[in-house]
Design an enzyme around this catalytic site. Structure first.
Site, short mmCIF file in Angstrom:
data_model
loop_
_atom_site.label_atom_id
_atom_site.label_comp_id
_atom_site.label_asym_id
_atom_site.label_seq_id
_atom_site.Cartn_x
_atom_site.Cartn_y
_atom_site.Cartn_z
N ASP A 194 44.86 46.59 28.95
CA ASP A 194 43.86 47.12 28.03
C ASP A 194 43.30 48.46 28.48
O ASP A 194 43.54 48.90 29.60
CB ASP A 194 42.72 46.10 27.84
CG ASP A 194 42.23 45.52 29.16
OD1 ASP A 194 42.56 46.09 30.23
OD2 ASP A 194 41.52 44.51 29.14
N ASN B 256 32.95 35.11 29.53
CA ASN B 256 32.98 34.41 28.24
C ASN B 256 34.39 33.88 27.91
O ASN B 256 34.67 33.49 26.79
CB ASN B 256 32.49 35.33 27.11
CG ASN B 256 33.38 36.55 26.93
OD1 ASN B 256 34.36 36.73 27.64
ND2 ASN B 256 33.02 37.40 25.98
N HIS C 155 37.25 35.63 28.04
CA HIS C 155 38.23 36.57 27.47
C HIS C 155 39.35 36.86 28.47
O HIS C 155 39.17 36.75 29.69
CB HIS C 155 37.57 37.85 26.96
CG HIS C 155 37.12 38.84 27.98
ND1 HIS C 155 35.93 39.53 27.86
CD2 HIS C 155 37.68 39.30 29.11
CE1 HIS C 155 35.80 40.37 28.87
NE2 HIS C 155 36.85 40.24 29.66
N GLU D 57 38.65 38.93 22.92
CA GLU D 57 37.31 38.35 22.98
C GLU D 57 37.21 37.07 22.14
O GLU D 57 37.97 36.90 21.18
CB GLU D 57 36.31 39.38 22.43
CG GLU D 57 36.13 40.61 23.29
CD GLU D 57 35.13 40.42 24.42
OE1 GLU D 57 35.19 39.38 25.10
OE2 GLU D 57 34.31 41.32 24.62
C1 GLP Z 1 37.22 43.11 31.90
C2 GLP Z 1 38.73 43.29 31.64
C3 GLP Z 1 39.51 42.03 31.96
C4 GLP Z 1 39.01 41.46 33.28
C5 GLP Z 1 37.61 40.97 33.10
C6 GLP Z 1 36.96 40.46 34.37
O1 GLP Z 1 36.46 43.19 30.77
N1 GLP Z 1 39.05 43.70 30.32
O2 GLP Z 1 40.89 42.32 32.00
O3 GLP Z 1 39.82 40.38 33.67
O4 GLP Z 1 36.77 41.92 32.47
O5 GLP Z 1 36.59 41.49 35.22
P1 GLP Z 1 36.09 41.28 36.70
O6 GLP Z 1 37.31 40.96 37.50
O7 GLP Z 1 35.49 42.60 37.09
O8 GLP Z 1 35.12 40.17 36.69
#
Ligand code: GLP
Length: 242
Positions: free
Chosen positions: A67, A136, A138, A143
């Site tokens: 993404d 959440n 995702h 989402e």
């Molecule tokens: C972000 C990314 C995800 C990631 C998630 C968790 O929003 N789009 O790909 O897995 O949040 O992030 P973190 O590892 O910083 O908790």
């Protein structure tokens, strides 16, 4: 589903790096699906080290990132482009033309998404998809909502995600409200999936993902349907599992 529970972040990073390295050692031209976020940082750093030590060679590897925030140029320090080069891609022997990240700035979103899908297909699909998980539930930027999309698409971010990701931006208002993300299709069609989670804040999402109903309210719950899913969790992220 295989679940490994480790003591701490250091062990999680080592295990995840060994998992990815063994895939690339076995198949030199592996197609890797890459994730951003704070969770895989330690894994990337260990993989860079392993590359420098001659343990793993990325010269034939192809990568697709999950993404990117809409509106952030690749030079923006909070863009996922910047993250990927900073933490991983600039430090390994990968061919730049083999790396793919959705652009944050594009004139034609639909065309960009279509072309990304096409490139994944032409590469033969993803061999190993690395995933983190949002608080959440995702994955990528798929989402929770009343439906999920199969193809790469534009996604409006939920309030929860905007707040969670605001820790990387000067103020809440600076967090982009939209992102381009690979859809559930390319993720679920990956031959293997490795999902990493650490810390208490992920415990509920992990519990719902592993034991809950398969529901669009928890996008990661669809991973229960995958036949080759490995989770590496620290004790805190695993704390609500039975
Ligand atoms: C972000 C990314 C995800 C990631 C998630 C968790 O929003 N789009 O790909 O897995 O949040 O992030 P973190 O590892 O910083 O908790």
């Amino acid at each position: 589903m295989e679940i490994y529970i480790v003591d701490d972040y250091q062990q999680l990073s080592m295990k995840a790096a060994n998992f990815v390295a063994s895939q690339v050692i076995l198949k030199k031209n592996t197609v890797l699906g890459l994730a951003t976020g704070s969770t895989p940082e330690g894994m990337y750093s260990r993989l860079v080290q392993m590359n420098h030590e001659g343990i793993v060679d990325f010269s034939k590897v192809i990568t697709f990132n999950l993404d990117e925030y809409l509106g952030l140029a690749s030079e923006h320090p909070q863009s996922y482009h910047f993250y990927m080069y900073n933490h991983f891609l600039a430090h390994i022997n990968i061919a730049p033309q083999n790396t793919h990240i959705l652009p944050g700035i594009t004139g034609d979103i639909k065309k960009t998404c279509r072309e990304y899908e096409q490139k994944i297909r032409e590469a033969g699909g993803i061999d190993l998809q690395i995933l983190g998980i949002g608080i959440n539930g995702h994955i990528g930027f798929n989402e929770p909502g009343s439906f999920l999309k199969v193809q790469t698409h534009l996604m409006g971010l939920t309030k929860e995600t905007i707040v969670a990701n605001s820790r990387f931006f000067p103020t809440l208002a600076d967090v982009p409200r939209q992102a381009l993300t690979m859809g559930m299709g390319a993720i679920l069609q990956a031959k293997r999936i490795l999902l990493l989670a650490n810390g208490k804040s992920k415990a509920r999402a992990i519990q719902e993902m592993v034991n809950g109903r398969v529901t669009t309210a928890v996008p990661a719950s669809f991973l229960q349907l995958h036949r080759n899913l490995t989770l590496v969790l620290d004790k805190e992220a695993a704390s609500l599992l039975p």
